[in-house]
Every structure is written in structure tokens, then in C-alpha cells.
Design a protein around this motif. Structure first.
Motif, PDB file in Angstrom:
ATOM      1  N   GLY A 297       0.808  -1.207   0.000  1.00  0.00           N
ATOM      2  CA  GLY A 297       0.000   0.000   0.000  1.00  0.00           C
ATOM      3  C   GLY A 297       0.843   1.259   0.000  1.00  0.00           C
ATOM      4  O   GLY A 297       0.564   2.216  -0.726  1.00  0.00           O
ATOM      5  N   THR A 298       1.900   1.265   0.814  1.00  0.00           N
ATOM      6  CA  THR A 298       2.804   2.421   0.847  1.00  0.00           C
ATOM      7  C   THR A 298       3.906   2.290  -0.201  1.00  0.00           C
ATOM      8  O   THR A 298       4.088   3.184  -1.032  1.00  0.00           O
ATOM      9  CB  THR A 298       3.437   2.588   2.238  1.00  0.00           C
ATOM     10  OG1 THR A 298       4.041   1.352   2.644  1.00  0.00           O
ATOM     11  CG2 THR A 298       2.402   3.002   3.253  1.00  0.00           C
ATOM     12  N   ALA A 299       4.626   1.172  -0.166  1.00  0.00           N
ATOM     13  CA  ALA A 299       5.810   1.021  -1.016  1.00  0.00           C
ATOM     14  C   ALA A 299       5.478   0.995  -2.498  1.00  0.00           C
ATOM     15  O   ALA A 299       6.294   1.415  -3.334  1.00  0.00           O
ATOM     16  CB  ALA A 299       6.566  -0.254  -0.639  1.00  0.00           C
TER      17      ALA A 299
ATOM     18  N   ILE B  21       0.956   4.080  -2.915  1.00  0.00           N
ATOM     19  CA  ILE B  21       1.150   5.482  -2.531  1.00  0.00           C
ATOM     20  C   ILE B  21       2.408   6.022  -3.184  1.00  0.00           C
ATOM     21  O   ILE B  21       2.444   7.159  -3.675  1.00  0.00           O
ATOM     22  CB  ILE B  21       1.225   5.615  -0.997  1.00  0.00           C
ATOM     23  CG1 ILE B  21      -0.128   5.265  -0.381  1.00  0.00           C
ATOM     24  CG2 ILE B  21       1.658   7.021  -0.586  1.00  0.00           C
ATOM     25  CD1 ILE B  21      -0.122   5.204   1.137  1.00  0.00           C
ATOM     26  N   ASN B  22       3.440   5.215  -3.220  1.00  0.00           N
ATOM     27  CA  ASN B  22       4.706   5.594  -3.855  1.00  0.00           C
ATOM     28  C   ASN B  22       4.485   5.982  -5.314  1.00  0.00           C
ATOM     29  O   ASN B  22       4.913   7.049  -5.779  1.00  0.00           O
ATOM     30  CB  ASN B  22       5.679   4.424  -3.739  1.00  0.00           C
ATOM     31  CG  ASN B  22       7.130   4.819  -3.859  1.00  0.00           C
ATOM     32  OD1 ASN B  22       7.464   5.999  -3.964  1.00  0.00           O
ATOM     33  ND2 ASN B  22       8.006   3.836  -3.834  1.00  0.00           N
TER      34      ASN B  22
ATOM     35  N   ALA C 194       5.033   9.995   5.090  1.00  0.00           N
ATOM     36  CA  ALA C 194       6.465  10.075   4.801  1.00  0.00           C
ATOM     37  C   ALA C 194       6.759   9.589   3.382  1.00  0.00           C
ATOM     38  O   ALA C 194       7.496  10.235   2.625  1.00  0.00           O
ATOM     39  CB  ALA C 194       7.260   9.262   5.814  1.00  0.00           C
ATOM     40  N   VAL C 195       6.176   8.443   3.015  1.00  0.00           N
ATOM     41  CA  VAL C 195       6.379   7.919   1.659  1.00  0.00           C
ATOM     42  C   VAL C 195       5.771   8.864   0.630  1.00  0.00           C
ATOM     43  O   VAL C 195       6.385   9.152  -0.410  1.00  0.00           O
ATOM     44  CB  VAL C 195       5.774   6.504   1.533  1.00  0.00           C
ATOM     45  CG1 VAL C 195       5.770   6.045   0.071  1.00  0.00           C
ATOM     46  CG2 VAL C 195       6.549   5.510   2.384  1.00  0.00           C
TER      47      VAL C 195
ATOM     48  N   LEU D  58      -3.033   6.426  -5.458  1.00  0.00           N
ATOM     49  CA  LEU D  58      -2.652   7.220  -4.287  1.00  0.00           C
ATOM     50  C   LEU D  58      -3.767   7.214  -3.251  1.00  0.00           C
ATOM     51  O   LEU D  58      -3.543   6.891  -2.077  1.00  0.00           O
ATOM     52  CB  LEU D  58      -2.318   8.652  -4.702  1.00  0.00           C
ATOM     53  CG  LEU D  58      -1.961   9.617  -3.559  1.00  0.00           C
ATOM     54  CD1 LEU D  58      -0.783   9.089  -2.757  1.00  0.00           C
ATOM     55  CD2 LEU D  58      -1.658  11.009  -4.112  1.00  0.00           C
ATOM     56  N   VAL D  59      -4.971   7.552  -3.663  1.00  0.00           N
ATOM     57  CA  VAL D  59      -6.089   7.606  -2.719  1.00  0.00           C
ATOM     58  C   VAL D  59      -6.404   6.213  -2.170  1.00  0.00           C
ATOM     59  O   VAL D  59      -6.600   6.026  -0.959  1.00  0.00           O
ATOM     60  CB  VAL D  59      -7.322   8.238  -3.374  1.00  0.00           C
ATOM     61  CG1 VAL D  59      -8.536   8.158  -2.451  1.00  0.00           C
ATOM     62  CG2 VAL D  59      -7.039   9.691  -3.741  1.00  0.00           C
TER      63      VAL D  59
END
Length: 445
Positions: free
Chosen positions: A175-177, A180-181, A373-374, A330-331
Motif C-alpha cells: 500500500g505504501t511502497a 502510494i509511492n 512520509a512515503v 494514491l487515494v
């Protein structure tokens, strides 16, 4: 991929190794699936370029991963920011049966599984840049972005010693790496390169919705390897939980997106169904190992509605995200990651419980730290890379090439041959029937 529970690995498991090789192949299939998904969403004149922007990632990132990417992402930690191990450079110091620490699969299997994640992440960005980016500039961006952004962020989130990993941020499969990244990177780049010619003026409808649905189907299929495989084995049922949650959340997101679309716009569209599926897949990616199937329904439904709402923001805010990478990835990644803080049961991948299961908001704040942060790092770093490339070799094709069609300008090909001559500038159209008759009469005379 970075679970809180680790297995005591004593010997290589043929079952887990075979399972992970299959999962790796499924994740690899997602990149061509993404190419079809994006390729159908653009106009005819941009189809091949969209396909190529995904396919080139298979080439570039694979080589970089072998040379140094795996070492940067999963080597020995340095300052909680980056990894490095000389044995992983060129994958040259790894034994055939040398196991990934704490697991029953070889390092080579873990490396190739993670490679497929590294490949698809920059490919996701490409959908935001449709119609207007030089292929050479895109290839350079992929190489630089993977090195400067993806490899370090993968270490933060999944690498032993990475700051997000040590903080306890939960990201089961990306989800982040990944999402969202990629979504933040897409936003950073489009803010630098600007809008397409005719944005908000010309119709820019998908040229092939069947191709979009095919791509969405391949993504959904491959995502089972993407998600369930991220537990790196089948010994305790967590992978099975992630598998069913992947299906459940995706189904809920499809229904939620279509319901919102019907209420808001008056129709159930195939594009909405495909986009809803991807939104659900994105949202359950970080959370599926921590929530129950009922929680997965909530995650998928919330993501389906919020992502459907988010795709319209580009028209209100004036940024040209061609294929809704920001609105969906992203969302969706933010929603799925943050909802862990509410719906984590404490009975899945770890004993961490969310607010609705008596755990308070502690995990939610950890998720916020990882998410933002990411997001901030990828947004800024990607914008800087795009700016530097734009000021050196140039990021965009000329306006004339964009209007005429980027496929012909950048690849000297077209996706569909309507002339009957076989395609490409090297072939000429067959003569018309009247011309053939005239020629026959001349010969008879």
C-alpha cells in the motif's frame, strides 16, 4: 512481505518454494495486464506508447534489480534508510539453497518475487503521463526513479532495520511502497510536465473498453499472487486470509463504485467496474492480512466510493492525471493503509488491533507516519527527477507530435491497421477495386 510473525526456518520447503515461484509469475503477469488496462483507456493514437511504457519497465528494472536494486532494498541496513550487501550485488554471492532469513524459501525466490513488485511500481506511474512523454525520457525516468525512490522506500517498509518496518507500520503487500509511492510520483511528475493538449476541451475517451476489462481481469487474477504470496509461505493460514480478503474487498469496491456512479452520473459503466476493481485491490493490499473478511468488505466499499469521488478532482484542481493514477492508486493506497488503524483484528498477521477492536489509535498514528512520509518523499523526489530530465533531454514530445499521435512519432507504428496493407509505413494500402479493374482493362487492350 514484512510480517510481524516470523517462521523458524530449518530447511527448504519444496511446497513453499513452488508456491512462491507461481506467485512471482502471477505478479509478473500483472505488468502486461496493466499495459492492456492502460492501453484501452487512451485514444487510438497513444495505444502502443502506453503498452510500451509498461513493457520497458520489465527490461530496465530487472537489470537494475540484479545489479544493485535487491542489495539496496534488502541488504544489511544502514541508518534505517538504505540497505547494502556485497553478496547481493549481481546476485553473485548467493547459494542455490541458501534460505531467506526466517523462511523456508531460497533467497533467489524471494529476490525474484520482490523483483516483480519493483517492475510494476514505476509502470503504474505511466498512466498519469499518457499521450505526451518522450519514450527515451520515460525510460531514463524509470531507471532513476527506481534507484532514487523505489529501492530506498522498499527498504524503509520491508527491509530489516528500515525505519517504517521497525516503527511497526503494517504494509502487507505494498500500500505504501507500491501504490502510494507510485501515485505520489505520478502527481509530482504531472505537476512538472503539465497538461495534455486539449485537456478539458477535447474528448479523451477510452478507445477500447474490452481491452480495459481484459487488463482489469488480468490484474485481479495476478493480484492473488501479489497479495497472498507476500506472506512468503502457506504454513499458518495468513496467506489464505489475504487471498479471500483480496477477492472480498475487490468485489465490494466494484459494487460501491458502480452504486456511486449510478447515483452521481446515472449509469453503470464498464470503465467504472474496472476502476472499482483496481481501487479495491489497491486498498486491500496493505490491510488484507490484518482485517477480517467483514473488515475487507468495509475497506473495499470505502475505497470504491472515495476513489470514485477522487478521480474527478483533476478537473476541479486542474492537474492532468490522464488515467486516474492519483485518484485510484494514491487515494486507494492511503485509504487502505489508514483503515488498518481501525479494522485490524489482532488475529491475522499479528496481534496488533485497531480502534474498532479495542486497540486504540496507536496503530493508526503509525500508519499515518508511514503513509505521509512515503507520499512526501516520492512526490518531491519524483518532481525533481522530472524537472532535471525536462531541463536536459526534455520530457515531452512536441505539440505537433502529441496532436498527430505519439505512437507514430515515438514508435513508427500504429496499434490498428485500417488500410488492409499489413501496417506500418513500410506497407502501402492495397489498390481499390476500381483501380484493379482499370488496370485489367489496360492490359486487355
Amino acid at each position: 512481505m514484512a510480517p510481524a510473525i516470523t517462521l523458524a526456518a530449518e530447511s527448504l520447503s519444496a511446497a513453499n518454494t513452488g508456491f512462491m515461484l507461481i506467485c512471482s509469475a502471477l505478479v509478473m503477469l500483472m505488468t502486461p495486464g496493466l499495459a492492456f488496462f492502460y492501453g484501452g483507456m487512451v485514444r487510438v493514437k497513444s495505444t502502443l506508447n502506453m503498452l510500451m511504457m509498461s513493457f520497458i519497465s520489465l527490461g530496465i528494472v530487472t537489470i537494475l534489480w540484479v545489479l544493485y536494486g535487491f542489495s539496496m532494498a534488502f541488504g544489511t541496513d544502514s541508518g534505517s534508510i538504505i540497505g547494502w550487501s556485497s553478496d547481493y550485488v549481481g546476485l553473485s554471492g548467493i547459494g542455490l539453497t541458501q534460505l531467506w532469513d526466517g523462511y523456508t524459501i531460497p533467497i533467489y525466490v524471494f529476490a525474484v518475487f520482490q523483483l516483480m513488485f519493483a517492475i510494476i511500481t514505476p509502470a503504474l506511474i505511466s498512466g498519469a503521463l499518457a499521450d505526451r512523454v518522450k519514450f527515451s525520457a520515460w525510460a531514463l525516468f524509470v531507471a532513476l526513479w527506481a534507484t532514487v525512490v523505489y529501492f530506498p522506500v522498499a527498504h524503509w517498509v520491508w527491509g530489516a532495520g528500515g525505519w517504517a518496518f521497525e516503527l511497526g507500520v503494517i504494509d502487507f503487500a505494498g500500500g505504501t511502497a507500491v501504490h502510494i509511492n507510485a501515485g505520489a510520483a505520478a502527481l509530482g511528475v504531472i505537476l512538472v510536465i503539465g497538461k495534455r493538449v486539449g485537456f478539458k476541451k477535447d474528448p479523451m475517451r477510452p478507445h477500447s473498453l474490452p481491452l480495459v476489462m481484459l487488463g482489469a481481469g488480468l490484474l485481479w487474477f495476478g493480484w492473488f499472487g501479489f497479495n497472498a504470496g507476500s506472506w512468503l509461505g502457506n504454513d499458518d493460514g495468513v496467506g489464505a486470509l489475504m487471498f479471500i480478503n483480496t477477492q472480498v474487498a475487490t468485489a465490494a469496491a466494484v459494487l460501491a463504485w458502480l452504486a456511486y456512479e449510478k447515483i452521481r452520473h446515472g449509469a453503470f459503466t464498464t470503465l467504472g467496474a474496472a476502476s472499482g476493481a483496481v481501487a479495491g485491490l489497491v486498498a486491500i493490499t496493505p490491510s488484507g492480512g490484518a482485517v477480517s473478511p467483514l473488515g475487507a468488505i468495509a475497506v473495499g466499499a470505502i475505497a470504491g466510493v472515495l476513489c470514485a469521488m477522487a478521480v474527478g478532482l483533476k478537473y476541479k484542481l486542474g492537474y492532468d492525471d490522464s488515467l486516474d493514477v492519483v485518484g485510484v492508486h494514491l487515494v486507494g493506497g492511503v485509504v487502505g493503509s489508514l483503515l488498518i488503524g481501525f479494522f485490524a483484528t489482532g488475529g491475522g498477521q499479528s496481534d496488533v488491533a485497531g480502534l474498532f477492536y479495542g486497540g486504540g489509535l496507536d496503530q493508526f498514528w503509525k500508519q499515518c507516519a508511514g503513509v505521509f512520509a512515503v507520499l512526501a518523499y516520492s512526490l518531491v523526489a519524483s518532481a525533481v527527477l522530472a524537472f532535471l530530465i525536462d531541463k536536459t533531454i526534455g520530457m515531452r514530445v512536441s505539440e505537433d507530435d502529441e496532436v498527430a499521435g505519439i505512437d507514430q512519432a515515438e514508435h513508427a507504428e500504429t496499434a490498428y491497421d485500417f488500410s488492409g496493407g499489413g501496417g506500418g509505413s513500410a506497407f502501402s494500402a492495397a489498390p481499390s477495386a476500381p483501380a484493379q479493374e482499370a488496370k485489367a482493362k489496360k492490359v486487355d487492350a
